[in-house]
Write a protein that holds these residues in place. Structure first.
Motif, PDB file in Angstrom:
ATOM      1  N   MET A  89      52.457  27.368  19.032  1.00 60.30           N
ATOM      2  CA  MET A  89      52.243  28.789  19.290  1.00 60.30           C
ATOM      3  C   MET A  89      50.863  29.234  18.796  1.00 60.30           C
ATOM      4  O   MET A  89      50.154  29.992  19.449  1.00 60.30           O
ATOM      5  CB  MET A  89      53.344  29.611  18.612  1.00 60.30           C
ATOM      6  N   LEU A  90      50.481  28.700  17.589  1.00 59.72           N
ATOM      7  CA  LEU A  90      49.184  29.060  17.018  1.00 59.72           C
ATOM      8  C   LEU A  90      48.037  28.586  17.912  1.00 59.72           C
ATOM      9  O   LEU A  90      47.089  29.323  18.174  1.00 59.72           O
ATOM     10  CB  LEU A  90      49.054  28.447  15.625  1.00 59.72           C
ATOM     11  N   LYS A  91      48.149  27.346  18.381  1.00 59.28           N
ATOM     12  CA  LYS A  91      47.115  26.812  19.262  1.00 59.28           C
ATOM     13  C   LYS A  91      47.050  27.613  20.556  1.00 59.28           C
ATOM     14  O   LYS A  91      45.977  27.867  21.105  1.00 59.28           O
ATOM     15  CB  LYS A  91      47.383  25.336  19.552  1.00 59.28           C
ATOM     16  N   ARG A  92      48.223  28.035  21.065  1.00 60.43           N
ATOM     17  CA  ARG A  92      48.269  28.805  22.308  1.00 60.43           C
ATOM     18  C   ARG A  92      47.593  30.166  22.113  1.00 60.43           C
ATOM     19  O   ARG A  92      46.837  30.632  22.966  1.00 60.43           O
ATOM     20  CB  ARG A  92      49.731  28.986  22.732  1.00 60.43           C
ATOM     21  N   ASN A  93      47.853  30.824  20.965  1.00 59.91           N
ATOM     22  CA  ASN A  93      47.230  32.117  20.681  1.00 59.91           C
ATOM     23  C   ASN A  93      45.714  31.987  20.517  1.00 59.91           C
ATOM     24  O   ASN A  93      44.956  32.854  20.950  1.00 59.91           O
ATOM     25  CB  ASN A  93      47.838  32.714  19.406  1.00 59.91           C
ATOM     26  N   ASN A  94      45.278  30.883  19.855  1.00 59.65           N
ATOM     27  CA  ASN A  94      43.839  30.649  19.691  1.00 59.65           C
ATOM     28  C   ASN A  94      43.151  30.478  21.036  1.00 59.65           C
ATOM     29  O   ASN A  94      42.032  30.967  21.245  1.00 59.65           O
ATOM     30  CB  ASN A  94      43.599  29.411  18.811  1.00 59.65           C
ATOM     31  N   TRP A  95      43.804  29.757  21.924  1.00 60.64           N
ATOM     32  CA  TRP A  95      43.229  29.532  23.246  1.00 60.64           C
ATOM     33  C   TRP A  95      43.172  30.838  24.043  1.00 60.64           C
ATOM     34  O   TRP A  95      42.197  31.103  24.756  1.00 60.64           O
ATOM     35  CB  TRP A  95      44.047  28.487  23.982  1.00 60.64           C
ATOM     36  N   LEU A  96      44.194  31.699  23.888  1.00 61.23           N
ATOM     37  CA  LEU A  96      44.195  33.007  24.559  1.00 61.23           C
ATOM     38  C   LEU A  96      43.067  33.876  24.031  1.00 61.23           C
ATOM     39  O   LEU A  96      42.362  34.538  24.809  1.00 61.23           O
ATOM     40  CB  LEU A  96      45.549  33.698  24.333  1.00 61.23           C
ATOM     41  N   LEU A  97      42.856  33.860  22.700  1.00 62.57           N
ATOM     42  CA  LEU A  97      41.766  34.629  22.100  1.00 62.57           C
ATOM     43  C   LEU A  97      40.411  34.136  22.592  1.00 62.57           C
ATOM     44  O   LEU A  97      39.513  34.939  22.884  1.00 62.57           O
ATOM     45  CB  LEU A  97      41.845  34.513  20.572  1.00 62.57           C
ATOM     46  N   ALA A  98      40.276  32.818  22.709  1.00 74.76           N
ATOM     47  CA  ALA A  98      39.021  32.247  23.202  1.00 74.76           C
ATOM     48  C   ALA A  98      38.753  32.689  24.637  1.00 74.76           C
ATOM     49  O   ALA A  98      37.609  33.016  25.004  1.00 74.76           O
ATOM     50  CB  ALA A  98      39.076  30.724  23.117  1.00 74.76           C
ATOM     51  N   LYS A  99      39.794  32.728  25.453  1.00 78.60           N
ATOM     52  CA  LYS A  99      39.649  33.179  26.845  1.00 78.60           C
ATOM     53  C   LYS A  99      39.187  34.641  26.899  1.00 78.60           C
ATOM     54  O   LYS A  99      38.326  35.008  27.713  1.00 78.60           O
ATOM     55  CB  LYS A  99      40.979  33.027  27.586  1.00 78.60           C
ATOM     56  N   ILE A 100      39.782  35.475  26.020  1.00 74.38           N
ATOM     57  CA  ILE A 100      39.424  36.896  26.004  1.00 74.38           C
ATOM     58  C   ILE A 100      37.956  37.073  25.605  1.00 74.38           C
ATOM     59  O   ILE A 100      37.219  37.860  26.220  1.00 74.38           O
ATOM     60  CB  ILE A 100      40.348  37.661  25.029  1.00 74.38           C
ATOM     61  N   ILE A 101      37.524  36.334  24.570  1.00 72.25           N
ATOM     62  CA  ILE A 101      36.136  36.433  24.103  1.00 72.25           C
ATOM     63  C   ILE A 101      35.169  35.985  25.198  1.00 72.25           C
ATOM     64  O   ILE A 101      34.134  36.628  25.438  1.00 72.25           O
ATOM     65  CB  ILE A 101      35.942  35.589  22.823  1.00 72.25           C
ATOM     66  N   ILE A 102      35.489  34.887  25.855  1.00 73.64           N
ATOM     67  CA  ILE A 102      34.624  34.386  26.934  1.00 73.64           C
ATOM     68  C   ILE A 102      34.539  35.412  28.070  1.00 73.64           C
ATOM     69  O   ILE A 102      33.457  35.674  28.615  1.00 73.64           O
ATOM     70  CB  ILE A 102      35.159  33.039  27.462  1.00 73.64           C
ATOM     71  N   PHE A 103      35.689  36.000  28.397  1.00 71.94           N
ATOM     72  CA  PHE A 103      35.723  36.990  29.484  1.00 71.94           C
ATOM     73  C   PHE A 103      34.852  38.200  29.141  1.00 71.94           C
ATOM     74  O   PHE A 103      34.044  38.667  29.964  1.00 71.94           O
ATOM     75  CB  PHE A 103      37.165  37.432  29.744  1.00 71.94           C
TER      76      PHE A 103
END
Length: 269
Positions: free
Chosen positions: A1-15
């Motif tokens: 779950m933690l890795k999934r949330n980190n990846w979602l945050l990374a996507k938001i920052i990139i966007f």
């Protein structure tokens, strides 16, 4: 779950990072009717400052991330090197111990007292090999004591005269060295020299140490007819350990002349 949330945050920052300049450019060209765009040129200073701070934070975070990744790679490389060294050190002397145990088995009924002495010596060697051999560094004093025990054990098991000379000149016995670094050269002197000679066998050892270098030199005579065609696993093991632990700080030289084999190992501090 933690890795999934980190990846979602990374996507938001990139966007957000991509969307800000693209959005401003599209707005200025389409709605503003401009032919060219100066990024944040006509926007309120407060808004411009917020955007600049955002990209500055992003830049710092990116640099920190890169540094952490480099550290992680270096740490992994160090751990791999350490594990390989431990694996190589664990391979030192196993066949010698097996051979000694076989010799003891045949000697117990013939000479109990001598067998007891051999068992004690062998126990000391095994203890050092197992416990001290796992350390990254040991003192020269400990390593020399180990070599002398090894020599004494061989003297007890042979029924022939052997001329063994071990001369040391050490300015500081607490000087640190990788454990079990010299034993392979000593072991080869017995295995390929003493064991194949019926008489006049000799081993000459010199160990000199000063503030700059450690010089270990060993020579032995041998029967040319019994000399192996290729170097054994022990020497390959030693060379690899030196490559890992003494990068560009060692020199290992072998010479073979007039039925005398000589090995010279120099370790620079």
């Amino acid at each position: 779950m933690l890795k999934r949330n980190n990846w979602l945050l990374a996507k938001i920052i990139i966007f957000i990072t991509v969307a800000i300049p693209l959005g401003i450019t599209a707005y200025e060209l389409t709605i503003g009717g401009k032919e060219s765009v100066i990024f944040l040129g006509d926007y309120p200073p407060a808004l411009s400052l917020i955007v600049i701070i955002y990209y500055a934070i992003l830049l710092v975070a990116g640099i920190i991330w890169i540094i952490m990744q480099v550290k992680s790679v270096l740490k992994l490389k160090h751990e791999n090197t350490k594990n390989e060294l431990l694996h190589l050190q664990s391979q030192v002397n196993p066949h010698f111990f097996f051979n000694m145990l076989n010799n003891l088995y045949g000697m117990v009924d013939k000479d109990i007292d001598k067998s007891k002495q051999l068992i004690l010596k062998l126990s000391d060697l095994m203890r050092y090999s197992i416990y001290e051999g796992e350390k990254r560094l040991v003192s020269l004093k400990e390593e020399v004591a180990y070599l002398k025990n090894y020599i004494e054990l061989h003297k007890m098991r042979y029924h022939k005269s052997i001329d063994i000379q071990f001369n040391t000149n050490i300015d500081d016995e607490e000087t640190k060295v990788m454990p079990l670094i010299f034993i392979i050269l000593l072991e080869n002197a017995f295995k390929h020299g003493v064991e194949n000679l019926r008489e006049n066998a000799f081993i000459k050892i010199k160990l000199n140490s000063n503030r700059d270098v450690i010089d270990f030199e060993i020579e032995n005579n041998f029967d040319a007819a019994e000399l192996p065609e290729q170097s054994g696993i022990g020497l390959k093991n030693l060379k690899r350990r030196l490559e890992l632990a003494y990068v560009k700080k060692h020199e290992l030289i072998f010479t073979n002349e007039n039925s005398v084999f000589k090995a010279q190992l120099q370790l620079r501090k």
